[in-house]
Design an enzyme around this catalytic site. Structure first.
Site, PDB file in Angstrom:
ATOM      1  N   ALA A  66       0.872  -1.176   0.000  1.00  0.00           N
ATOM      2  CA  ALA A  66       0.000   0.000   0.000  1.00  0.00           C
ATOM      3  C   ALA A  66       0.907   1.224   0.000  1.00  0.00           C
ATOM      4  CB  ALA A  66      -0.873  -0.014   1.242  1.00  0.00           C
ATOM      5  N   GLY A 112       0.510  -4.948   0.915  1.00  0.00           N
ATOM      6  CA  GLY A 112      -0.674  -4.988   0.042  1.00  0.00           C
ATOM      7  C   GLY A 112      -0.412  -5.695  -1.281  1.00  0.00           C
ATOM      8  N   GLU A 115      -0.798  -9.256  -0.456  1.00  0.00           N
ATOM      9  CA  GLU A 115      -2.224  -9.444  -0.171  1.00  0.00           C
ATOM     10  C   GLU A 115      -3.039  -9.467  -1.470  1.00  0.00           C
ATOM     11  OE1 GLU A 115      -2.063  -6.182   2.742  1.00  0.00           O
ATOM     12  OE2 GLU A 115      -3.068  -7.539   4.147  1.00  0.00           O
ATOM     13  N   GLU A 135       4.434  -5.206   7.439  1.00  0.00           N
ATOM     14  CA  GLU A 135       3.690  -4.131   8.111  1.00  0.00           C
ATOM     15  C   GLU A 135       4.117  -3.871   9.546  1.00  0.00           C
ATOM     16  OE1 GLU A 135       2.359  -6.302   6.047  1.00  0.00           O
ATOM     17  OE2 GLU A 135       0.878  -5.353   4.766  1.00  0.00           O
TER      18      GLU A 135
HETATM   19  N1  COA Z   1       4.616   3.094  -0.612  1.00  0.00           N
HETATM   20  C1  COA Z   1       5.015   4.248  -1.169  1.00  0.00           C
HETATM   21  N2  COA Z   1       6.133   4.364  -1.893  1.00  0.00           N
HETATM   22  C2  COA Z   1       6.887   3.268  -2.050  1.00  0.00           C
HETATM   23  C3  COA Z   1       6.546   2.012  -1.492  1.00  0.00           C
HETATM   24  C4  COA Z   1       5.348   1.952  -0.741  1.00  0.00           C
HETATM   25  N3  COA Z   1       4.913   0.816  -0.198  1.00  0.00           N
HETATM   26  N4  COA Z   1       7.498   1.110  -1.809  1.00  0.00           N
HETATM   27  C5  COA Z   1       8.413   1.759  -2.548  1.00  0.00           C
HETATM   28  N5  COA Z   1       8.043   3.067  -2.700  1.00  0.00           N
HETATM   29  C6  COA Z   1       8.757   4.132  -3.426  1.00  0.00           C
HETATM   30  C7  COA Z   1       9.950   4.642  -2.643  1.00  0.00           C
HETATM   31  O1  COA Z   1       9.538   5.613  -1.696  1.00  0.00           O
HETATM   32  C8  COA Z   1      10.780   5.223  -3.745  1.00  0.00           C
HETATM   33  O2  COA Z   1      10.218   6.460  -4.141  1.00  0.00           O
HETATM   34  P1  COA Z   1      11.175   7.754  -4.373  1.00  0.00           P
HETATM   35  O3  COA Z   1      12.120   7.337  -5.481  1.00  0.00           O
HETATM   36  O4  COA Z   1      10.215   8.835  -4.784  1.00  0.00           O
HETATM   37  O5  COA Z   1      11.884   7.983  -3.080  1.00  0.00           O
HETATM   38  C9  COA Z   1      10.552   4.251  -4.889  1.00  0.00           C
HETATM   39  O6  COA Z   1       9.318   3.586  -4.608  1.00  0.00           O
HETATM   40  C10 COA Z   1      11.641   3.214  -5.046  1.00  0.00           C
HETATM   41  O7  COA Z   1      11.774   2.537  -3.823  1.00  0.00           O
HETATM   42  P2  COA Z   1      13.175   2.394  -3.027  1.00  0.00           P
HETATM   43  O8  COA Z   1      12.876   2.175  -1.576  1.00  0.00           O
HETATM   44  O9  COA Z   1      14.089   3.518  -3.353  1.00  0.00           O
HETATM   45  O10 COA Z   1      13.753   1.049  -3.687  1.00  0.00           O
HETATM   46  P3  COA Z   1      14.792   0.036  -3.040  1.00  0.00           P
HETATM   47  O11 COA Z   1      15.234  -0.857  -4.144  1.00  0.00           O
HETATM   48  O12 COA Z   1      15.813   0.740  -2.262  1.00  0.00           O
HETATM   49  O13 COA Z   1      13.919  -0.837  -1.974  1.00  0.00           O
HETATM   50  C11 COA Z   1      11.959  -2.048  -1.234  1.00  0.00           C
HETATM   51  C12 COA Z   1      12.873  -1.660  -2.419  1.00  0.00           C
HETATM   52  C13 COA Z   1      10.767  -2.797  -1.778  1.00  0.00           C
HETATM   53  C14 COA Z   1      12.738  -2.984  -0.278  1.00  0.00           C
HETATM   54  C15 COA Z   1      11.532  -0.767  -0.480  1.00  0.00           C
HETATM   55  O14 COA Z   1      10.990   0.151  -1.434  1.00  0.00           O
HETATM   56  C16 COA Z   1      10.493  -0.990   0.596  1.00  0.00           C
HETATM   57  O15 COA Z   1      10.818  -1.474   1.654  1.00  0.00           O
HETATM   58  N6  COA Z   1       9.221  -0.577   0.324  1.00  0.00           N
HETATM   59  C17 COA Z   1       8.174  -0.621   1.288  1.00  0.00           C
HETATM   60  C18 COA Z   1       7.686  -2.025   1.494  1.00  0.00           C
HETATM   61  C19 COA Z   1       6.590  -2.063   2.573  1.00  0.00           C
HETATM   62  O16 COA Z   1       6.844  -1.820   3.733  1.00  0.00           O
HETATM   63  N7  COA Z   1       5.375  -2.399   2.124  1.00  0.00           N
HETATM   64  C20 COA Z   1       4.259  -2.532   3.000  1.00  0.00           C
HETATM   65  C21 COA Z   1       3.477  -1.267   3.042  1.00  0.00           C
HETATM   66  S1  COA Z   1       2.110  -1.424   4.137  1.00  0.00           S
END
Ligand code: COA
Length: 260
Positions: A66, A112, A115, A135
């Site tokens: 999400a 999400g 999910e 989460e």
């Molecule tokens: N919501 C909003 N934005 C998200 C996102 C999310 N769940 N997951 C990734 N993004 C965005 C990042 O903020 C970043 O945006 P920016 O370039 O404007 O800063 C972009 O997507 C790329 O992500 P980034 O974190 O730089 O990539 P990465 O390769 O370093 O890491 C992940 C990849 C998947 C490990 C990391 O993005 C992450 O942990 N995301 C969240 C996962 C999460 O907690 N999901 C559950 C949400 S309830």
């Protein structure tokens, strides 16, 4: 219909819906959830569509969760509404769709995103996919059905571990857990999903919808799945597909199902 955050295309009775926000790793914001609802509804009503495949655009992510930026300032009531609306519009909606839905997990499927994949009728993954429900690392729990569907798919102990550690598993572990049915290379993922979808398109869509309802009945509180199966089984006898399927068998030819 045209969308800002998703693509939808029908070919050979298969509609592929692609979540298309690669710069945000296809994170599900409200607009995307609304668009997905509309696209799934449209595909389900489309007489030409017999199977739906959902995937993410780009090489990196199916859906990274999400959209955290949207809910970071929510209060208790807003949190409840976010989960309830999302479940109603997308996750429960997909699970109960009459048209089969396959998730093609082409990268990160987190929160999400996992999910969403779990709400689909079954899942395939590419060999570099990573899955998890992170989460609790954000101070919240899965709110789009993850605490319910993950234990259904992998068992309570594995689900508890994955949720509590906020960890990620790779595609091979997901395969051994039964979370995904097959693992392919990245290039082969969509062709493989299309091949399996092609097999489904040759069968009776009336019977397939009935099978979805009967299988889902097993997971609904207060519903006796065996009774649902009896009702759905009986109803099939009133369909043109049943007449054609049995006639074709007795005439030693392939059935040409009218889909009604
Ligand atoms: N919501 C909003 N934005 C998200 C996102 C999310 N769940 N997951 C990734 N993004 C965005 C990042 O903020 C970043 O945006 P920016 O370039 O404007 O800063 C972009 O997507 C790329 O992500 P980034 O974190 O730089 O990539 P990465 O390769 O370093 O890491 C992940 C990849 C998947 C490990 C990391 O993005 C992450 O942990 N995301 C969240 C996962 C999460 O907690 N999901 C559950 C949400 S309830």
């Amino acid at each position: 219909m045209s969308y800002a955050n998703i693509l939808s295309e029908e070919n050979n009775s298969i509609t592929t819906i692609t979540i298309n926000r690669p710069s945000k790793l296809n994170a599900l914001n409200k607009e995307t959830i609304n668009e997905l609802h509309d696209a799934f509804k449209e595909a389900d009503l489309d007489k030409n569509t017999k199977v739906i495949i959902v995937t993410g655009s780009g090489e990196k992510a199916f859906v990274a969760g999400a959209d955290i930026s949207e809910f970071a300032n929510y209060n208790i009531e807003e949190g409840k509404i976010l989960a309830a609306k999302g479940q109603e519009l997308l996750f429960n909606f997909i699970e109960n769709l009459s048209t089969p839905v396959i998730a093609a997990i082409n990268g990160f499927a987190l929160g999400g995103g996992l999910e969403l994949a779990m709400a689909c009728h079954f899942r395939m993954a590419s060999d570099h996919a990573k899955m998890g429900l992170p989460e609790v690392s954000l101070g919240v729990i899965p709110g789009y059905g993850g605490t319910q569907r993950l234990p259904q798919l992998v068992g309570k102990g594995r689900a508890m571990e994955l949720i509590m550690t906020a960890g990620m598993i790779d595609a091979d572990s997901a395969l051994s857990y039964g979370l995904v049915n097959h693992v392919t290379t990245q290039e082969e993922l969509l062709p493989f999903c299309e091949k399996i979808a092609g097999k489904i398109t040759r069968n009776s869509s009336v019977a397939i919808s009935a099978a979805i309802r009967a299988v889902n009945a097993n997971f609904k509180d207060g519903v006796n799945g065996f009774n649902t199966e009896i009702q759905e089984f009986g109803n099939c006898f009133g369909s043109d597909d049943f007449t054609e399927g049995t006639k074709a068998f007795l005439e030693k030819r392939k059935a040409d199902f009218p889909g009604k």
